[in-house]
Design a protein around this motif. Structure first.
Motif, PDB file in Angstrom:
ATOM      1  N   ASP A 213       0.802  -1.218   0.000  1.00  0.00           N
ATOM      2  CA  ASP A 213       0.000   0.000   0.000  1.00  0.00           C
ATOM      3  C   ASP A 213       0.838   1.272   0.000  1.00  0.00           C
ATOM      4  N   TYR A 214       2.167   1.119  -0.160  1.00  0.00           N
ATOM      5  CA  TYR A 214       3.038   2.279  -0.053  1.00  0.00           C
ATOM      6  C   TYR A 214       4.117   2.250  -1.137  1.00  0.00           C
ATOM      7  N   ALA A 215       4.700   3.414  -1.344  1.00  0.00           N
ATOM      8  CA  ALA A 215       5.958   3.525  -2.079  1.00  0.00           C
ATOM      9  C   ALA A 215       7.038   3.883  -1.057  1.00  0.00           C
ATOM     10  N   ILE A 216       8.209   3.317  -1.234  1.00  0.00           N
ATOM     11  CA  ILE A 216       9.328   3.593  -0.338  1.00  0.00           C
ATOM     12  C   ILE A 216      10.409   4.298  -1.141  1.00  0.00           C
ATOM     13  N   GLY A 217      10.915   5.382  -0.588  1.00  0.00           N
ATOM     14  CA  GLY A 217      11.925   6.154  -1.300  1.00  0.00           C
ATOM     15  C   GLY A 217      13.159   6.411  -0.453  1.00  0.00           C
TER      16      GLY A 217
ATOM     17  N   CYS B 112      13.098   5.315  -5.686  1.00  0.00           N
ATOM     18  CA  CYS B 112      11.910   4.830  -5.002  1.00  0.00           C
ATOM     19  C   CYS B 112      11.431   3.546  -5.653  1.00  0.00           C
ATOM     20  N   ILE B 113      10.680   2.793  -4.881  1.00  0.00           N
ATOM     21  CA  ILE B 113      10.063   1.569  -5.367  1.00  0.00           C
ATOM     22  C   ILE B 113       8.586   1.627  -5.001  1.00  0.00           C
TER      23      ILE B 113
ATOM     24  N   VAL C  90      13.784  -2.227   3.103  1.00  0.00           N
ATOM     25  CA  VAL C  90      14.109  -1.754   1.762  1.00  0.00           C
ATOM     26  C   VAL C  90      15.547  -1.264   1.816  1.00  0.00           C
ATOM     27  N   SER C  91      16.364  -1.768   0.951  1.00  0.00           N
ATOM     28  CA  SER C  91      17.786  -1.451   0.988  1.00  0.00           C
ATOM     29  C   SER C  91      18.197  -0.646  -0.233  1.00  0.00           C
TER      30      SER C  91
ATOM     31  N   ALA D  96       8.249   6.883   3.351  1.00  0.00           N
ATOM     32  CA  ALA D  96       7.134   6.098   2.826  1.00  0.00           C
ATOM     33  C   ALA D  96       6.005   7.010   2.370  1.00  0.00           C
ATOM     34  N   ALA D  97       5.429   6.667   1.231  1.00  0.00           N
ATOM     35  CA  ALA D  97       4.294   7.413   0.682  1.00  0.00           C
ATOM     36  C   ALA D  97       3.105   6.482   0.548  1.00  0.00           C
TER      37      ALA D  97
END
Length: 124
Positions: free
Chosen positions: A31-35, A50-51, A79-80, A98-99
């Motif tokens: 449910d999120y994007a991680i940057g 970002c992913i 997240v690496s 996190a978005a």
């Protein structure tokens, strides 16, 4: 609560490598994007990568494309950011963020949750 903690920073010589990790809790990756972002002293914050799990998109800024790789470990909720060929210009505090899917606008907008940074210093 959404929580993020970046780790793995340190001192490295130019052309060396480091791997940063972002430990995440309180939310589901889907449910999120991680940057990953960084901020050097006296400079503005810069978005690096970002992913986005909802659609599988991955983004790299021009400054790190080809040198940095973002990847995740669902089992460990991390997240690496693998950073290779580091340059003195890469010296900065590095942050993960996190978005929520509802707020995320590709590639680097909508990041509401931030962890504490980890310092990366690259010596020449």
């Amino acid at each position: 609560d959404v929580q993020l903690q970046a780790s793995g920073g340190g001192l490295v010589q130019a052309w060396g490598s480091l791997r940063l990790s972002c430990a995440a809790s309180g939310f589901t990756f889907d449910d999120y994007a991680i940057g990953w972002f960084r901020q050097a002293p006296g400079k503005e914050r810069e978005g690096l990568s970002c992913i986005s799990y909802s659609d599988g998109k991955i983004y790299y800024s021009d400054s790190v494309k080809g040198r940095f790789t973002i990847f995740s470990d669902y089992a460990k909720n991390t997240v690496s950011l693998q950073m290779n060929s580091l340059e003195p210009e890469d010296t900065a505090f590095y942050y993960c963020a996190a978005a929520p899917k509802s707020r995320f606008v590709y590639p680097l907008y909508g990041f509401d949750y931030w962890g504490k940074g980890t310092l990366v210093t690259v010596s020449s």
